[in-house]
Design an enzyme around this catalytic site. Structure first.
Site, PDB file in Angstrom:
ATOM      1  N   GLU A 105       0.922  -1.187   0.281  1.00 32.02           N
ATOM      2  CA  GLU A 105       0.381  -0.165   0.133  1.00 32.02           C
ATOM      3  C   GLU A 105       1.309   1.306  -0.139  1.00 32.02           C
ATOM      4  O   GLU A 105       0.612   2.208  -0.640  1.00 32.02           O
ATOM      5  CB  GLU A 105      -0.920  -0.036   1.344  1.00 32.02           C
ATOM      6  CG  GLU A 105      -1.740  -0.924   0.740  1.00 32.02           C
ATOM      7  CD  GLU A 105      -3.303  -1.569   2.198  1.00 32.02           C
ATOM      8  OE1 GLU A 105      -2.287  -1.749   3.117  1.00 32.02           O
ATOM      9  OE2 GLU A 105      -4.321  -1.117   2.310  1.00 32.02           O
ATOM     10  N   GLU A 125      -3.638  -9.531   4.306  1.00 34.50           N
ATOM     11  CA  GLU A 125      -4.504  -9.401   4.961  1.00 34.50           C
ATOM     12  C   GLU A 125      -5.748 -10.222   5.370  1.00 34.50           C
ATOM     13  O   GLU A 125      -5.660  -9.871   6.810  1.00 34.50           O
ATOM     14  CB  GLU A 125      -4.991  -7.654   4.862  1.00 34.50           C
ATOM     15  CG  GLU A 125      -4.067  -6.127   5.152  1.00 34.50           C
ATOM     16  CD  GLU A 125      -3.415  -6.225   3.815  1.00 34.50           C
ATOM     17  OE1 GLU A 125      -3.614  -6.537   3.097  1.00 34.50           O
ATOM     18  OE2 GLU A 125      -2.990  -5.262   3.765  1.00 34.50           O
TER      19      GLU A 125
HETATM   20  N1  T1G Z   1       4.749  -7.027  11.769  1.00 36.39           N
HETATM   21  C1  T1G Z   1       5.534  -7.509  12.877  1.00 36.39           C
HETATM   22  N2  T1G Z   1       6.132  -8.483  12.627  1.00 36.39           N
HETATM   23  C2  T1G Z   1       6.421  -9.144  11.708  1.00 36.39           C
HETATM   24  C3  T1G Z   1       5.864  -8.867  10.639  1.00 36.39           C
HETATM   25  C4  T1G Z   1       4.639  -7.549  10.937  1.00 36.39           C
HETATM   26  N3  T1G Z   1       3.645  -7.381   9.692  1.00 36.39           N
HETATM   27  N4  T1G Z   1       5.893 -10.001   9.729  1.00 36.39           N
HETATM   28  C5  T1G Z   1       6.872 -10.436  10.352  1.00 36.39           C
HETATM   29  N5  T1G Z   1       7.019 -10.589  11.362  1.00 36.39           N
HETATM   30  C6  T1G Z   1       8.128 -10.709  12.846  1.00 36.39           C
HETATM   31  C7  T1G Z   1       7.396 -12.310  12.910  1.00 36.39           C
HETATM   32  O1  T1G Z   1       6.967 -12.365  14.254  1.00 36.39           O
HETATM   33  C8  T1G Z   1       9.507 -12.877  13.248  1.00 36.39           C
HETATM   34  O2  T1G Z   1       9.715 -11.704  14.899  1.00 36.39           O
HETATM   35  C9  T1G Z   1      10.112 -12.024  12.092  1.00 36.39           C
HETATM   36  O3  T1G Z   1       8.951 -11.293  11.970  1.00 36.39           O
HETATM   37  C10 T1G Z   1      10.304 -12.942  11.155  1.00 36.39           C
HETATM   38  O4  T1G Z   1       8.639 -13.533  10.497  1.00 36.39           O
HETATM   39  C11 T1G Z   1      -2.567  -1.758   6.681  1.00 36.39           C
HETATM   40  C12 T1G Z   1      -3.278  -4.348   8.071  1.00 36.39           C
HETATM   41  C13 T1G Z   1       7.702 -10.831   5.860  1.00 36.39           C
HETATM   42  C14 T1G Z   1       6.925 -13.359   4.659  1.00 36.39           C
HETATM   43  O5  T1G Z   1       0.844 -10.108   6.449  1.00 36.39           O
HETATM   44  O6  T1G Z   1       4.542 -13.332   5.624  1.00 36.39           O
HETATM   45  O7  T1G Z   1      -0.308  -4.363   6.802  1.00 36.39           O
HETATM   46  O8  T1G Z   1       9.976 -14.717  15.783  1.00 36.39           O
HETATM   47  O9  T1G Z   1       9.075 -16.063  10.927  1.00 36.39           O
HETATM   48  O10 T1G Z   1       9.415 -16.857   7.429  1.00 36.39           O
HETATM   49  O11 T1G Z   1      -3.571  -3.148   4.955  1.00 36.39           O
HETATM   50  O12 T1G Z   1       6.792 -12.972   8.116  1.00 36.39           O
HETATM   51  O13 T1G Z   1      11.734 -13.243  14.595  1.00 36.39           O
HETATM   52  O14 T1G Z   1       9.938 -12.837  16.799  1.00 36.39           O
HETATM   53  O15 T1G Z   1       7.533 -15.281   9.256  1.00 36.39           O
HETATM   54  O16 T1G Z   1      11.046 -15.056   6.754  1.00 36.39           O
HETATM   55  C15 T1G Z   1       0.684  -7.320   6.153  1.00 36.39           C
HETATM   56  C16 T1G Z   1       3.068 -10.726   7.463  1.00 36.39           C
HETATM   57  C17 T1G Z   1      -0.021  -6.930   7.902  1.00 36.39           C
HETATM   58  C18 T1G Z   1       3.316 -10.073   6.323  1.00 36.39           C
HETATM   59  C19 T1G Z   1       8.307 -12.981   6.343  1.00 36.39           C
HETATM   60  N6  T1G Z   1       1.359  -8.265   5.894  1.00 36.39           N
HETATM   61  N7  T1G Z   1       4.363 -11.524   8.035  1.00 36.39           N
HETATM   62  O17 T1G Z   1       8.578 -14.700   7.090  1.00 36.39           O
HETATM   63  O18 T1G Z   1      10.090 -14.462   8.700  1.00 36.39           O
HETATM   64  S1  T1G Z   1      -1.777  -6.026   7.917  1.00 36.39           S
HETATM   65  C20 T1G Z   1       1.681  -9.653   6.469  1.00 36.39           C
HETATM   66  C21 T1G Z   1       5.135 -12.474   6.996  1.00 36.39           C
HETATM   67  C22 T1G Z   1      -1.824  -5.006   7.609  1.00 36.39           C
HETATM   68  C23 T1G Z   1      -2.734  -2.799   6.015  1.00 36.39           C
HETATM   69  C24 T1G Z   1      -2.635  -4.140   7.088  1.00 36.39           C
HETATM   70  C25 T1G Z   1       6.244 -13.126   7.107  1.00 36.39           C
HETATM   71  C26 T1G Z   1       7.532 -12.601   6.080  1.00 36.39           C
HETATM   72  P1  T1G Z   1      10.345 -13.443  15.723  1.00 36.39           P
HETATM   73  P2  T1G Z   1       9.328 -15.174   9.678  1.00 36.39           P
HETATM   74  P3  T1G Z   1      10.192 -15.363   7.341  1.00 36.39           P
END
Ligand code: T1G
Length: 695
Positions: A105, A125
């Site tokens: 976004e 999301e």
């Molecule tokens: N926020 C906070 N922490 C996050 C995070 C996030 N979005 N994504 C990952 N982490 C942390 C995770 O908890 C872990 O922490 C570390 O990063 C490594 O992640 C407004 C409302 C990016 C594909 O849904 O899909 O945007 O355990 O183990 O396997 O419209 O993380 O090390 O302490 O998963 O290499 C939308 C979610 C959010 C993406 C990487 N975004 N993340 O995978 O590592 S909502 C998502 C993932 C949003 C807007 C809306 C995956 C990854 P720790 P990991 P990975």
């Protein structure tokens, strides 16, 4: 400027670096830093263009999920993106890695987009029970066809850089991975061309096909039954088509806020973080796993071949042992078929398939081939005697330090370990069928299993792309032990008056992919029958034992594999096998049970109360480390609906006291099965949640 956002000037180009490891989530600090940077730029007319890029392994991977559920802090992301978009100089987003959610976004709020070749771009999301709440539902359909926008937003699946380029989602694919340099070069070229800002919000929305939205709603009502987010995604996208941008954005915000307040969002985010927390255990913190390159597998049946397939797909070398040439050939055929399926699904290249079959996969009948294996996984018949014989051989043949694992689904790993000279090297690795598909791996830790062997189990899970859950030794470990109890509860519901078909329907409506009786038909009724026979000798006489499944099995109806079980599989679609109703009526009469009708809610209450109660016992006995371990197990191995977060999350949602009251209600009918777990009573008395034990 905060340290998570750094602004530098290169000639007359402003370069903004987002540096918030590990995934550059749009935390409050990042949002504030971006706002400060753009407000500073607005004061400086000398700046001709702005580049935004991410430090580390990825551009922004989304809003900071850790902030959800807390009072939102300004600047809010939608307004920040609008401010960036209204910049009077061209803004270039130079992206790489996983550009997801708020990250995409943010890139859509820029005027131009360049991506590294391997970039993935998506709006996931919906998998968190939300919708893109920072303009994604409004800007995406202005750049790509509305059908594609619906598909991306309601599936949450990312697209590759190439597909994004074809769609018009990005403008260029960089020839390099240094996205600071790539963004700068692109910005200079745009300035040279005299290109100005190009706000996506100013574009007209693409025109949808007639009836597109209602068709999408109908499809999702089936595919994502009971789930709120995907339906709201459609509403928001429809707003992009029918409303002016500002109004569409306002509607998106209202829909987003409604979802943010939902139990389903809380459950899905609980699942997200639990799956990352579950492998974090004090006993393996800073413990080095053993080497894991050369894997031996004993047994080439469905499980053994599935495990071999999973290991080969992860790039490990596999030696599979079967008893004779015929069995070896059969196993080779199964593995080859599984891998060919992966090639067909685009999960494996033909080259890699050929390389695996040419060198990484060997099958034979000589145990000596396992002498150099780093890990051997036994996947033979579920008989303790057979397993002991296998482990006796492995103990003599395998090198010192080799990890010896059993894929048993309920047998005592300690008893197996005891017959070897190296119990510290023995562990349970319980895969779920099909082993090359199911994500769950129960890592069953024996009394003498060494910490680095436990760490090796988790390292294997990660390498195989699975989720490892630590389990203690008991009959059925975590999942199968809990399953045995909730199965008794639904058998009790049938004896009380429900039919197996009522039970399946009620639980499918609750969110299961398949009803439990249909599942037992699929697995084979003889499997459950053998387990119940195995436990018969130790069965407490006070247990109200339901016999109708045994009778069905003894009459030769083992489910799908014999064409009849609880359902009749002779036609196009499975239909209820009404013969079972006769067995059940006879049994009620023999037990003196006056049958009554049960509501769907009562069926669900029985199912969930039994599941939560047994899970509470599993946690308090330390078989599962925390309630979240039970949730991760049931979500990834037993088809529990993800948007309910798992049984412990469900109990917290409906209230632990409700579960306790249900147990007391059902105890009036059967006070042996329905005995409240002490942990459940304690939490209810203290007004606490299972989540409070997850720290
Ligand atoms: N926020 C906070 N922490 C996050 C995070 C996030 N979005 N994504 C990952 N982490 C942390 C995770 O908890 C872990 O922490 C570390 O990063 C490594 O992640 C407004 C409302 C990016 C594909 O849904 O899909 O945007 O355990 O183990 O396997 O419209 O993380 O090390 O302490 O998963 O290499 C939308 C979610 C959010 C993406 C990487 N975004 N993340 O995978 O590592 S909502 C998502 C993932 C949003 C807007 C809306 C995956 C990854 P720790 P990991 P990975």
């Amino acid at each position: 400027m905060t340290q998570s956002v750094n602004l530098t000037l290169e000639d007359n180009i402003a370069v903004i670096e987002i540096a918030n490891p590990p995934v550059n989530a749009l935390s409050h600090a990042v949002r504030s830093g971006l706002q400060d940077a753009f407000r500073g730029i607005a004061e400086n007319d000398a700046i001709k263009a702005i580049v935004v890029y991410g430090a580390g392994r990825t551009f922004v991977a989304g809003a900071d999920i850790r902030e959800f559920g807390q009072p939102p802090k300004e600047p809010f992301l939608p307004e920040l993106i609008n401010e960036i978009e209204s910049c009077t100089r061209p803004v270039i987003a130079s992206v790489h890695g996983t550009v997801l959610g708020g990250g995409l976004e943010l890139a859509l709020g820029a005027h131009y987009r360049i991506a590294a070749p391997k970039t993935k771009l998506g709006l996931p999301e919906v998998s968190l029970g939300l919708l893109p709440g920072a303009g994604g539902t409004q800007r995406l359909p202005r750049l790509v066809p509305v059908t594609k926008a619906i598909d991306m937003i309601t599936s949450g699946k990312p697209v590759s850089a190439n597909e994004a380029l074809e769609l018009g989602l990005i403008d260029q694919i960089s020839g390099e991975d240094d996205m600071r340099a790539a963004g700068l070069a692109y910005a200079k070229a745009l300035v040279k061309q005299g290109a100005g800002p190009r706000p996506v919000s100013g574009l007209p929305c693409n025109t949808p096909e007639d009836g597109l939205f209602d068709k999408a709603r109908a499809t999702l009502a089936k595919k994502a039954r009971g789930q709120l987010a995907s339906q709201k995604c459609i509403d928001a996208i429809e707003g992009a088509v029918n409303l002016p941008f500002a109004e569409g954005l306002a509607q998106e915000r209202a829909l987003f806020r409604a979802l943010m307040d939902s139990d389903q969002r809380a459950a899905l985010i609980h699942a997200f973080f639990s799956e990352r927390q579950v492998g974090k255990l004090p006993e393996i913190k800073d413990v080095e796993p053993r080497i894991l390159e050369n894997v031996g597998i004993i047994g080439g049946g469905t499980m053994g071949s599935g495990i071999a397939t999973s290991a080969l797909l992860a790039g490990l070398t596999v030696t599979l042992i079967e008893r004779d040439a015929e069995a070896v050939a059969k196993a080779e055929g199964t593995v080859s078929k599984n891998l060919a399926g992966a090639v067909k699904r685009g999960k494996l290249s033909q080259e890699k398939f050929d390389a695996i079959m040419a060198g990484h996969f060997k099958a034979g009948s000589d145990y000596d081939a396992l002498a150099e294996a780093d890990l051997v996984i036994e996947a033979v018949f579920e008989s303790m005697d057979v397993k002991k014989e296998v482990f006796g051989k492995l103990d003599k043949i395998c090198k010192p330090g080799a990890v010896l694992a059993s894929n048993t689904s309920y047998l005592d790993v300690d008893e197996i370990a005891e017959i070897t000279s190296r119990p510290a090297d023995v562990i349970g690795l319980h895969f779920f069928s099909p082993a090359h598909v199911m994500r769950l791996l129960e890592i069953v830790v024996g009394a003498k299993t060494a910490p680095d062997v436990v760490a090796t189990g988790f390292a294997l899970a990660k390498r195989l792309g699975k989720i490892g859950v630590r389990a203690g030794v008991c009959d059925g470990f975590i999942g199968n032990r809990i399953l045995a109890t909730y199965r008794k509860a639904i058998d009790g519901a049938v004896l009380a008056g429900a039919s197996p078909f009522d039970v399946d329907r009620a639980l499918v409506d609750f969110g299961l992919a398949m009803g439990p009786f249909a599942v037992s038909d699929l697995a084979g009724l003889d499997i459950g029958y053998m387990t119940r026979q195995r436990l018969a000798a130790t069965r407490d006489p006070r247990e109200v034992y339901a016999e109708f499944s045994d009778k069905l099995c003894e009459d030769g109806h083992h489910g799908r594999k014999t064409g009849r079980g609880f359902y009749d599989y002779s036609g196009e679609q499975p239909v209820p096998n009404d013969d079972i109703l006769g067995y059940i009526s006879e049994e009620r009469a023999a037990k003196g049970i006056e049958s009554r009708s049960l509501s769907d809610q009562e069926i669900i209450d029985r199912y969930m109360a039994a599941m939560v109660n047994e899970a509470a016992l599993v946690v308090e006995e330390g078989i599962a480390q925390r309630p979240l371990d039970v949730d991760v197990t049931l979500l990834n191995g037993y088809g529990f609906p993800r948007w309910r977060g798992g049984p412990m999350q469900y109990a917290d949602t409906v209230g632990v006291d409700k579960i306790l009251n249900d147990i007391k209600r059902f105890a009036e009918e059967d006070d042996f099965l329905w005995q409240p777990a002490p942990l459940l009573e304690k939490l209810a008395a203290e007004g606490k949640t299972f989540a409070s034990l997850n720290a």
